[in-house]
Structure formats: C-alpha cells, structure tokens
Design an enzyme around this catalytic site. Sequence first.
Site, PDB file in Angstrom:
ATOM      1  N   ASP A   1     -15.696 -38.764 -37.355  1.00  0.00           N
ATOM      2  CA  ASP A   1     -15.284 -37.553 -38.070  1.00  0.00           C
ATOM      3  C   ASP A   1     -15.110 -36.391 -37.102  1.00  0.00           C
ATOM      4  OD1 ASP A   1     -15.500 -39.064 -40.410  1.00  0.00           O
ATOM      5  OD2 ASP A   1     -17.569 -38.434 -40.750  1.00  0.00           O
TER       6      ASP A   1
ATOM      7  N   ASP B   1     -16.678 -40.755 -31.338  1.00  0.00           N
ATOM      8  CA  ASP B   1     -17.220 -40.340 -32.626  1.00  0.00           C
ATOM      9  C   ASP B   1     -16.089 -40.503 -33.641  1.00  0.00           C
ATOM     10  OD1 ASP B   1     -19.119 -39.126 -34.441  1.00  0.00           O
ATOM     11  OD2 ASP B   1     -17.921 -37.297 -34.290  1.00  0.00           O
TER      12      ASP B   1
END
Length: 177
Positions: free
Chosen positions: A9, A7
Amino acid sequence: MKLVILDRDGVINHDSDLYIKSPDEWVPIKGSPEAIARLNQWGYRVVVATNQSGVGRGLFGMDMLNAIHNKMIRVVTHAGGRIDAVFFCPHTDADKCNCRKPKTGMLEDIATRFRCDLSGVPAIGDSLRDLQAAVAVGAEPLLVLTGKGAKAQLDPRLPAGTLIFADLAAAVESLTP
C-alpha cells in the site's frame, strides 16, 4: 540471486487511511505494474512485504486479503511482470508480534525462505516503518513519495542514506543493471 522487497500500500497501489478492504479498493499506482515487470526483466525476484492490520482489526478476513493479492498479481502479470511471493503481517500494534514492520520478523522470514542474505537488497517503501525494518536487516532503504512517503521524508528519524524517489517506477529506474 537478485532480490527486491516492496511494500504494498502506497508503493504498488494507492493507499487509504480507511484500509484497502476489497479488490475493488485496490488500485495500482500508475507505472507500478510495469516497474515490477522491468525488475523481472532485469533478473530480480520481487517479494512483497506488507503490514495488513485490517485483518487483525476485523475489517476483512483472509479470503478477502487473498482476493486483493490475487488482483494485484493479475494486474502485474497483465503488465508482463511477476511477484514471486507475498509476505504479510495480519497483526495490530497491540499484538506485539515480531512480524509487523518496523520489527524484522517478516524480512527475516523472506531471507530464510529465499535462502539469502538481505545485506544491500533494495527494500522500497513509503513509510518510516518500512525503512526501519530494512535498515535493521541490512537491506538498502528506498523511499517513494507516493502513499505516506511525503510525510516520511520529513520525519527526523528517516534513516541516514535513504534514497528518495517520486514513485516505484523512478526507484526501479535507479536499479538499472
């Protein structure tokens, strides 16, 4: 082929409840670019899979998202690493798309494009959504406590068997060849 899915952020860079809307707001988490470089040195292909509803909300456009990703790639390259691909979902929950995590469309697209089975592929995230999508495609969920990870760790819906690490650097160390 060894593959890892990250991922963005809260895993690679600091997250914001106000969204990361420009390259200036994209700030790497200490040790993350170097951790990606270690993955590459160990023979992993690194793919980023990220929900980016700020596009769908009109907070920033595709040009800005590309500029943010270009900065991320430059920072990782400067640390000696490489990101092989960035997959993103620009939609909001209201769009009911199949690509927004926890749905699996984005991860299925990765499997198709890289011609691989995601069974056992490490998928490192900081939110329940990331982990649920990983489990749904048979990937191995790894939670980092950066970003939203500390909150996700306490969620009773946390998938059983999820490995938990302080940050991306610690998660990567667990993947030592």
